[in-house]
Design an enzyme around this catalytic site. Structure first.
Site, PDB file in Angstrom:
ATOM      1  N   ASN A 149      -5.857   2.352 -12.854  1.00 39.88           N
ATOM      2  CA  ASN A 149      -4.831   1.415 -12.383  1.00 39.88           C
ATOM      3  C   ASN A 149      -3.459   2.051 -12.554  1.00 39.88           C
ATOM      4  O   ASN A 149      -3.271   2.931 -13.410  1.00 39.88           O
ATOM      5  CB  ASN A 149      -4.903   0.116 -13.196  1.00 39.88           C
ATOM      6  CG  ASN A 149      -3.945  -0.956 -12.689  1.00 39.88           C
ATOM      7  OD1 ASN A 149      -3.772  -1.114 -11.467  1.00 39.88           O
ATOM      8  ND2 ASN A 149      -3.316  -1.691 -13.591  1.00 39.88           N
TER       9      ASN A 149
ATOM     10  N   LEU B 277      -9.836  -8.747 -13.028  1.00 39.85           N
ATOM     11  CA  LEU B 277     -11.245  -8.381 -12.832  1.00 39.85           C
ATOM     12  C   LEU B 277     -12.088  -8.875 -14.003  1.00 39.85           C
ATOM     13  O   LEU B 277     -11.622  -8.935 -15.141  1.00 39.85           O
ATOM     14  CB  LEU B 277     -11.341  -6.860 -12.707  1.00 39.85           C
ATOM     15  CG  LEU B 277     -10.656  -6.310 -11.454  1.00 39.85           C
ATOM     16  CD1 LEU B 277     -10.404  -4.825 -11.591  1.00 39.85           C
ATOM     17  CD2 LEU B 277     -11.474  -6.613 -10.213  1.00 39.85           C
TER      18      LEU B 277
ATOM     19  N   ASP C  92      -3.989  -4.128 -16.707  1.00 39.21           N
ATOM     20  CA  ASP C  92      -2.786  -3.584 -17.340  1.00 39.21           C
ATOM     21  C   ASP C  92      -3.031  -3.188 -18.796  1.00 39.21           C
ATOM     22  O   ASP C  92      -2.093  -3.116 -19.593  1.00 39.21           O
ATOM     23  CB  ASP C  92      -1.591  -4.556 -17.248  1.00 39.21           C
ATOM     24  CG  ASP C  92      -1.291  -4.974 -15.825  1.00 39.21           C
ATOM     25  OD1 ASP C  92      -1.650  -4.202 -14.912  1.00 39.21           O
ATOM     26  OD2 ASP C  92      -0.718  -6.049 -15.621  1.00 39.21           O
TER      27      ASP C  92
ATOM     28  N   GLY D  89       0.785  -1.234   0.000  1.00 39.78           N
ATOM     29  CA  GLY D  89       0.000   0.000   0.000  1.00 39.78           C
ATOM     30  C   GLY D  89       0.816   1.283   0.000  1.00 39.78           C
ATOM     31  O   GLY D  89       0.352   2.318   0.481  1.00 39.78           O
TER      32      GLY D  89
ATOM     33  N   SER E 122       2.984   3.540 -15.455  1.00 39.00           N
ATOM     34  CA  SER E 122       1.851   4.072 -16.226  1.00 39.00           C
ATOM     35  C   SER E 122       0.594   4.104 -15.366  1.00 39.00           C
ATOM     36  O   SER E 122       0.289   3.123 -14.682  1.00 39.00           O
ATOM     37  CB  SER E 122       1.549   3.166 -17.429  1.00 39.00           C
ATOM     38  OG  SER E 122       2.699   2.936 -18.212  1.00 39.00           O
TER      39      SER E 122
ATOM     40  N   HIS F 211       0.597   0.731 -13.086  1.00 41.67           N
ATOM     41  CA  HIS F 211       1.357  -0.467 -13.422  1.00 41.67           C
ATOM     42  C   HIS F 211       2.825  -0.073 -13.577  1.00 41.67           C
ATOM     43  O   HIS F 211       3.135   0.951 -14.190  1.00 41.67           O
ATOM     44  CB  HIS F 211       0.821  -1.072 -14.724  1.00 41.67           C
ATOM     45  CG  HIS F 211       1.516  -2.348 -15.083  1.00 41.67           C
ATOM     46  ND1 HIS F 211       1.313  -3.523 -14.393  1.00 41.67           N
ATOM     47  CD2 HIS F 211       2.436  -2.625 -16.043  1.00 41.67           C
ATOM     48  CE1 HIS F 211       2.079  -4.468 -14.921  1.00 41.67           C
ATOM     49  NE2 HIS F 211       2.768  -3.954 -15.919  1.00 41.67           N
TER      50      HIS F 211
ATOM     51  N   ASN G  26       1.506   3.040  -2.637  1.00 40.43           N
ATOM     52  CA  ASN G  26       0.756   3.981  -3.487  1.00 40.43           C
ATOM     53  C   ASN G  26      -0.461   4.525  -2.740  1.00 40.43           C
ATOM     54  O   ASN G  26      -0.776   5.716  -2.842  1.00 40.43           O
ATOM     55  CB  ASN G  26       0.319   3.311  -4.791  1.00 40.43           C
ATOM     56  CG  ASN G  26       1.429   3.328  -5.826  1.00 40.43           C
ATOM     57  OD1 ASN G  26       1.759   4.380  -6.354  1.00 40.43           O
ATOM     58  ND2 ASN G  26       2.032   2.184  -6.074  1.00 40.43           N
TER      59      ASN G  26
HETATM   60  C1  GAR Z   1       3.153  -1.108  -7.509  1.00 35.22           C
HETATM   61  O1  GAR Z   1       4.435  -1.125  -8.071  1.00 35.22           O
HETATM   62  C2  GAR Z   1       2.094  -1.135  -8.613  1.00 35.22           C
HETATM   63  O2  GAR Z   1       2.476  -0.419  -9.753  1.00 35.22           O
HETATM   64  C3  GAR Z   1       2.015  -2.607  -8.903  1.00 35.22           C
HETATM   65  O3  GAR Z   1       2.055  -3.210  -7.630  1.00 35.22           O
HETATM   66  C4  GAR Z   1       2.855  -2.400  -6.762  1.00 35.22           C
HETATM   67  C5  GAR Z   1       2.064  -2.146  -5.494  1.00 35.22           C
HETATM   68  O4  GAR Z   1       2.847  -1.516  -4.538  1.00 35.22           O
HETATM   69  N1  GAR Z   1       0.830  -2.938  -9.612  1.00 35.22           N
HETATM   70  C6  GAR Z   1       0.780  -3.874 -10.556  1.00 35.22           C
HETATM   71  O5  GAR Z   1       1.728  -4.561 -10.859  1.00 35.22           O
HETATM   72  C7  GAR Z   1      -0.570  -4.002 -11.260  1.00 35.22           C
HETATM   73  N2  GAR Z   1      -0.457  -4.851 -12.365  1.00 35.22           N
HETATM   74  P1  GAR Z   1       2.170  -0.808  -3.276  1.00 35.22           P
HETATM   75  O6  GAR Z   1       1.253  -1.857  -2.629  1.00 35.22           O
HETATM   76  O7  GAR Z   1       3.325  -0.485  -2.391  1.00 35.22           O
HETATM   77  O8  GAR Z   1       1.421   0.378  -3.752  1.00 35.22           O
END
Ligand code: GAR
Length: 224
Positions: A112, A98, A150, A17, A141, A114, A19
């Site tokens: 989203n 999803l 994605d 988490g 992105s 990615h 982000n």
């Molecule tokens: C992030 O790097 C995000 O871009 C990626 O998971 C990580 C989550 O980190 N998402 C994906 O790969 C989606 N396909 P976080 O839990 O620390 O935010």
């Protein structure tokens, strides 16, 4: 405390988490003029749940393992999310595929992030794959989710230089730092109307974006 006049956001997570944390901070410092109604995780052990709780945000765990199919899991998610009537549903490291029913339900409201310069490297291990291909540039992105995970119209990309001798971990850390900048920025601009999404097209200052906004070294490079 919920301020009812602010638009609602729902954030979906599966992991640490970071982000989500960046989004919480952007809400707290009013870069994002909205409130996070609830944070939903499909895993009870997601570290992001604690971050939300610490910020006084309601959390829910809806474990996919408790549902017989993707459809029934997604229906449970929809029921929980719709209680918030969110203007945006934000996938922040939500690692579930999803159903098209879910994606349709949140058409033009599902975002989203990615860790790659999409359409390159959908899926997992994006940093390692960029290194193996000898890419000079990598990044992250933010996109609208319109069909599969994605995929979908790009909103903003952060460009990160690959350095000689980078490990996947080093590169991932620099990309993540950029994710924490572009995700709150994209959400803030969608809330304040600088960015708009209509029928899967993205508009920046009321002009259709045919390629994503680019973010490099802390600045927007391109303005539609
Ligand atoms: C992030 O790097 C995000 O871009 C990626 O998971 C990580 C989550 O980190 N998402 C994906 O790969 C989606 N396909 P976080 O839990 O620390 O935010």
């Amino acid at each position: 405390m919920m301020i009812s006049s602010l638009p609602s956001l729902v954030v979906l997570i599966s992991g640490s988490g970071s982000n989500l944390q960046a989004i919480i901070e952007a809400v707290e410092n009013r870069q994002i003029r909205a409130q996070i109604c609830t944070v939903i995780s499909n895993r009870a052990d997601a570290g992001g749940l604690k971050r939300a709780q610490k910020a006084g945000i309601k959390t829910m765990v809806i474990e996919h393992t408790q549902y017989p199919s993707r459809e029934t899991f997604d229906q449970a998610l929809i029921a929980a999310i719709d209680k918030c009537q969110p203007v945006l549903v934000i996938l922040a490291g939500f690692m579930r595929i999803l159903t098209s029913g879910f994606i349709q339900h949140y058409a033009d409201r599902l975002l989203n992030i990615h860790p790659s310069l999409l359409p390159r490297y959908k899926g997992l291990h994006t940093h390692q794959r960029a290194l193996e291909n000898g890419d000079r540039h990598h990044g992250a992105s933010v996109h609208i989710v319109s069909s599969e995970l994605d995929s979908g119209p790009l909103v903003i990309q952060a460009i990160v230089e690959v350095k000689t001798g980078d490990t996947a971990q080093q590169l991932a850390a620099r990309v993540l730092e950029q994710e924490h900048q572009i995700y709150p920025l994209a959400i803030a601009m969608l809330i304040d109307g600088r960015l708009k999404i209509n029928h899967n097209s993205v508009y920046f200052n009321n002009r259709q974006l045919h390629k994503p906004l680019l973010w490099h070294a802390g600045k927007l490079l391109e303005k539609a």
